[in-house]
Design a protein around this motif. Sequence first.
Motif, PDB file in Angstrom:
ATOM      1  N   SER A 180      -1.292  -1.688   6.303  1.00  0.00           N
ATOM      2  CA  SER A 180      -2.686  -1.695   6.776  1.00  0.00           C
ATOM      3  C   SER A 180      -2.735  -1.511   8.288  1.00  0.00           C
ATOM      4  CB  SER A 180      -3.367  -3.009   6.370  1.00  0.00           C
ATOM      5  OG  SER A 180      -2.845  -4.118   7.095  1.00  0.00           O
ATOM      6  N   GLY A 287      -6.678  -7.968  -5.882  1.00  0.00           N
ATOM      7  CA  GLY A 287      -6.732  -6.725  -5.123  1.00  0.00           C
ATOM      8  C   GLY A 287      -7.601  -5.687  -5.783  1.00  0.00           C
ATOM      9  N   ALA A 290     -11.230  -6.483  -5.192  1.00  0.00           N
ATOM     10  CA  ALA A 290     -11.631  -6.117  -3.837  1.00  0.00           C
ATOM     11  C   ALA A 290     -11.854  -4.610  -3.713  1.00  0.00           C
ATOM     12  CB  ALA A 290     -10.577  -6.580  -2.835  1.00  0.00           C
ATOM     13  N   LEU A 291     -10.999  -3.830  -4.366  1.00  0.00           N
ATOM     14  CA  LEU A 291     -11.166  -2.375  -4.344  1.00  0.00           C
ATOM     15  C   LEU A 291     -12.430  -1.956  -5.083  1.00  0.00           C
ATOM     16  CD1 LEU A 291      -7.472  -1.216  -5.003  1.00  0.00           C
ATOM     17  CD2 LEU A 291      -8.736  -1.079  -2.842  1.00  0.00           C
ATOM     18  N   GLU A 305      -2.481  -4.626  -0.773  1.00  0.00           N
ATOM     19  CA  GLU A 305      -3.034  -4.729   0.577  1.00  0.00           C
ATOM     20  C   GLU A 305      -4.288  -5.585   0.599  1.00  0.00           C
ATOM     21  OE1 GLU A 305      -5.073  -1.676   3.778  1.00  0.00           O
ATOM     22  OE2 GLU A 305      -3.476  -0.940   2.484  1.00  0.00           O
ATOM     23  N   ASN A 306      -5.072  -5.528  -0.478  1.00  0.00           N
ATOM     24  CA  ASN A 306      -6.341  -6.258  -0.540  1.00  0.00           C
ATOM     25  C   ASN A 306      -6.252  -7.543  -1.364  1.00  0.00           C
ATOM     26  OD1 ASN A 306      -8.658  -4.418   0.692  1.00  0.00           O
ATOM     27  ND2 ASN A 306      -7.230  -3.071  -0.378  1.00  0.00           N
ATOM     28  N   ASP A 308      -5.590 -11.354  -2.586  1.00  0.00           N
ATOM     29  CA  ASP A 308      -5.711 -12.693  -2.007  1.00  0.00           C
ATOM     30  C   ASP A 308      -4.481 -13.481  -2.448  1.00  0.00           C
ATOM     31  OD1 ASP A 308      -6.340 -15.239  -1.180  1.00  0.00           O
ATOM     32  OD2 ASP A 308      -8.453 -15.095  -1.745  1.00  0.00           O
TER      33      ASP A 308
END
Length: 528
Positions: A180, A287, A290-291, A305-306, A308
């Motif tokens: 990121s 993740g 989130a996406l 990457e996203n 928790d």
Amino acid sequence: MALISYADSALSILPPVAAIGLAIVTRRVLLSLGLGILLGIIMLADFAPSVVLSELTSRASGLVWDGDGFASWNLYTLGFLMTMGILMALISVSGGTRAFARWARRRIRDRRDAQLMTLFLGAVIFIDDYFNALLVGNVARPVTDQYGISREKLAYCIDSTSAPVCVVSPISTWGAYIMSLLAALLASHGLTEMTALSLFAQMIPFNLYALTALALLLCVVYFRLDIGPMAAAERRAQAGELWDAQKGTPAGEDLGLEQARSGTVLNLAGPLVLLVSLVVGLMLFSGDMALEAVGEPFALIAALENADGAWSMATAGSITIVITALGMIAQGVSPALIGRAIIKGMHSMLPAVYILLMAWSIAGVIADLETGKYLAGLASESLPQPLLPALVFLISAAAAFSTGTSYGTFAIMLPIAANMALALEPSLLVPALSAALAGGVFGDHCSPISDTTILSSTGSACHHMDHVATQLPYAVMAAGLALAGYLVLGFTGSVAAGLLISCLGLMVLVGLLRRREGGENHYQTERA
């Protein structure tokens, strides 16, 4: 009243130096961290008593409440610590730990095999460094105790596999975080010909500290290259003088609770496999959610990457505890005994919780003092071009050692390394970025205020400062090999030459250490 800025002042390093120095001298980590925090707040408040009191109060409350709601990452991380303590206590009461130790004794021949097992577990459980440190330590500890391996050696094995493996693995929370940062760098400099993933992959062979630290660890285990404080710790352990820093009792003593005689290896393997599966699944799930919230399709790297991570680990731990407890009831273990095990397990994690809270607090103070920016600012774009990778490595190491955080160091140093490389010689971009990562891991390995160092001590039930003292000589040797590689790389422009020098240096170092030990493989005569 606004807080004072120390971004351009050498005074910014005073609180971390004071905390680290006091911890080394007094071995009282909580007191040392507390005094470092107080000194930093006094400096930020410009010695105004009312501001000092206000800052102390707000920072203490900020550990659990960030102004807009609960500090969820902190709370979930502490929750995961507690769930690991409870889970390992339940596994012990169920008879799983005892059964696993019996199983391992039949299959593991000697001390070297016990340590190689630890290294293998550390290498394959690479999804997150926190998860790695706590899980591997608790699984390997009953076996390493049986073979008279010191808790300090176990902590070194854990710490020197978790971060070095995570930092070169794209499928990990570290890899996702680094990518990121790389994506933002590529966008800001208009470098559209490569992706964050491809750049990360190119950086792996340039991460000389991670590679040399792993290689040195393997040599230390295989050839028993115990030196300095580690040698003393190993001699004590082989004499039966193990000590459990978590419980303040000789190692090997149980929780003081009855252990089921019907326990099998499945009582240990089942909960741990479930825990690992749940952590991976929940991280990908969080993740993906989130996406989906921003209309992006699922992709493995993007989901990590996203993800928790703290929520995933705490939730997975809680679910695993419930299922494990139900299985124990079906096994015939009384609910009252399970309840006592839960309390004992939570209590065993309290020392780590206290230290971690203090480490987070001093990290916040150091961030406000802008210690990392001051150290990074020591770099100059006018330096000789071949020295760039080595200089970035050293400054990143100093920043991580002083701040106790690899993540924070990466966020500060990657943009600086990119700017310096593009200004001096664009072909040095990948080596400079890799050196920033390598230096961050090295400094983090040496720092007493690092959260990963704290959790490696926790997972191995080793006194925190004992772990720091015994790991430091090996970390410095690995860093010396990496530094030599970066110097050669800078002057030749060849990663192959840098790797070759580091490898040759490792061979010479191992030869010297083996000669110092008489050139004998001690494992030929040491059996459990």
